[in-house]
Design a protein around this motif. Structure first.
Motif, short mmCIF file in Angstrom:
data_model
loop_
_atom_site.label_atom_id
_atom_site.label_comp_id
_atom_site.label_asym_id
_atom_site.label_seq_id
_atom_site.Cartn_x
_atom_site.Cartn_y
_atom_site.Cartn_z
N ILE A 101 3.68 -1.00 -11.68
CA ILE A 101 2.73 -1.16 -10.57
C ILE A 101 2.72 -2.63 -10.18
O ILE A 101 2.49 -3.51 -11.01
N ASP A 102 2.95 -2.89 -8.89
CA ASP A 102 3.02 -4.27 -8.41
C ASP A 102 1.66 -4.85 -8.06
O ASP A 102 1.42 -6.05 -8.22
N ALA A 103 0.78 -4.01 -7.53
CA ALA A 103 -0.49 -4.51 -7.01
C ALA A 103 -1.58 -3.46 -7.17
O ALA A 103 -1.31 -2.25 -7.14
N ILE A 104 -2.81 -3.94 -7.29
CA ILE A 104 -3.99 -3.09 -7.34
C ILE A 104 -4.79 -3.30 -6.07
O ILE A 104 -5.13 -4.44 -5.72
N VAL A 105 -5.10 -2.21 -5.36
CA VAL A 105 -5.98 -2.26 -4.20
C VAL A 105 -7.37 -1.86 -4.67
O VAL A 105 -7.58 -0.73 -5.12
N GLU A 106 -8.33 -2.78 -4.58
CA GLU A 106 -9.68 -2.56 -5.08
C GLU A 106 -10.61 -2.28 -3.90
O GLU A 106 -10.82 -3.12 -3.04
#
Length: 440
Positions: A101-106
């Motif tokens: 996983i490259d990025a977390i969208v919060e």
């Protein structure tokens, strides 16, 4: 941004999409899921976490993905990512820990939970894409410091009003125009709105009443303008901002005359603010000046007027539609749409929405007891003002009258909260940085 489109197209052609996971499955998160899964080649939404796992499934279903796999371990999630199977979970921290996983969208809007999640994501080398102005406006500067140390991007999003303002600000600066005010256009401002008064509107649009109330009572716009200030070094002209109200339908180019022109021109770093009821709305704007006579002649030729103030505006904000742009900027170019410059410049402090009594436990942002106001960070520090981002669950030690701004001296903080630890770290870190700069 054609360079982003081209980079995403290349990732899609190579069958190597940017892989993101999302925390939250509410109104805005569902729109993000639809956008990524249906309209953005080159990005793959591999997992959604939500405390109600059925809502996570619904978010995928509304994006026309019906084959979801529930996971409760990192190993299960990593296997699904390799297989190309999307996952849902009620444990958001799995997303932070999983490889692939490259990025977390919060997208939660929760302060304490959001802070803990962001720290976990940073620890595990994930870029942070925020649709959570509340946590950003409370401890964004120290979280950005952690992200920098870890080599990951910490950013608010394109599309939502703060990101649109920042993109316009950067555009105006690139023209050689000096921004003196960055503004937001509101349709309504009433600090005494609450979930009961906003229930019908929330139901109509499928949103939570407390979230809608935070828009109406000014808390949300205070957070939005605070993070714009923290990303630009601007401040506010006064506590709560100027916030003039125009006659309904007043064109924005006329409404800006409601601001004190001379003060804008002479106000050092410039200010963040808002206007109510101007058209086109809801949009954002930047007011700037230029000191070169020949360039002022050209600006007049191009229909921006004779000055001394020049108006630039974007007549819309498209929120979730542009979030994939931010993901691509962060992962592929290590570029943030909007992120703190360093120290806090503006805080969002808590004011009493009603008369409060000793022993009361303060409720959440957009609820019945408090509303948020922008205040310059140095003033907030000097007066020991209580940020609304830490006010929830605090116990009042004394009575507080309606419209009074709360201080730390008025409350008992809950024990063991991450948000309070981060506030203390933020205060100490930037105080020491300031003292070091004075010595140098």
């Amino acid at each position: 941004m054609i360079i982003v489109d081209t980079a995403l197209a290349k990732r899609a052609a190579l069958n190597n999409p940017v892989k993101v996971a999302m925390v939250g499955a509410g109104f805005m998160a569902k729109g993000i899921a639809i956008q990524i899964c249906n309209y953005v080649p080159g990005i793959e939404l591999v997992a959604i976490a939500n405390r109600n796992i059925e809502h996570a499934k619904v978010a995928y279903n509304e994006a026309d993905i019906f084959d979801t796999n529930m996971v409760d371990t990192v190993a299960q999630l990593e296997i699904n990512i390799k297989k190309g199977v999307v996952s849902v979970t009620d444990d958001a921290f799995l997303l932070c820990k999983a490889n692939g996983i490259d990025a977390i969208v919060e997208v939660t809007g929760a302060v304490e939970f959001g802070a803990n999640l962001i720290l976990a994501a940073i620890e595990n080398q994930k870029h942070i894409i925020l649709m959570n102005a509340e946590v950003d406006g409370t401890v964004g500067p120290i979280l950005k410091t952690y992200a920098d140390e870890a080599g990951v991007v910490y950013t608010n999003v394109d599309g939502d009003q703060p990101g649109v303002q920042m993109n316009l600000y950067r555009f105006v600066k690139a023209l050689g125009v000096k921004p003196v005010l960055i503004g937001n256009i509101k349709g309504l401002h009433d600090p005494y709105r609450n979930p009961t008064t906003q229930e019908a509107f929330a139901k109509k649009w499928g949103q939570k009443p407390a979230m809608v109330s935070s828009f109406a009572d000014g808390s949300k716009i205070s957070f939005e303008q605070a993070i714009v200030a923290n990303g630009t070094g601007m401040q506010v002209a006064k506590r709560g901002m100027l916030g003039p109200t125009a006659a309904p339908g007043t064109p924005l180019k006329e409404a800006i005359a409601l601001y004190p022109i001379e003060e804008l021109i002479n106000n050092g770093p410039g200010i963040v603010d808002y206007v109510v009821a101007a058209e086109p709305g809801p949009g954002v704007f930047v007011i700037g000046t230029h000191d070169h006579p020949r360039q002022k002649h050209y600006l007049n030729l191009y229909k921006l007027g004779e000055g001394p103030l020049y108006l630039f505006y974007t007549p819309y904000h498209l929120c979730h539609f542009e979030v994939p742009m931010t993901i691509a900027r962060a992962v592929l170019f290590h570029d943030a749409a909007l992120t703190p410059l360093g120290k806090p410049y503006v805080e969002v402090v808590a004011a009493a929405k009603i008369d409060l009594k000793a022993g009361d436990v303060i409720d959440g942002i957009g609820h019945y007891m408090t509303y948020g106001l922008c205040e310059n960070a140095d003033t907030a520090e000097m007066e020991n003002l209580l940020p609304i981002g830490v006010a929830e669950d605090c116990i009042l030690k004394r009575d507080v009258s309606k419209d009074t701004v709360l201080t730390y001296d008025d409350v008992i903080l809950p024990e063991g909260r991450t948000i309070d630890r981060l506030r203390a770290e933020q205060r100490a870190y930037f105080k020491s940085e300031h003292e070091l700069s004075k010595k140098v």
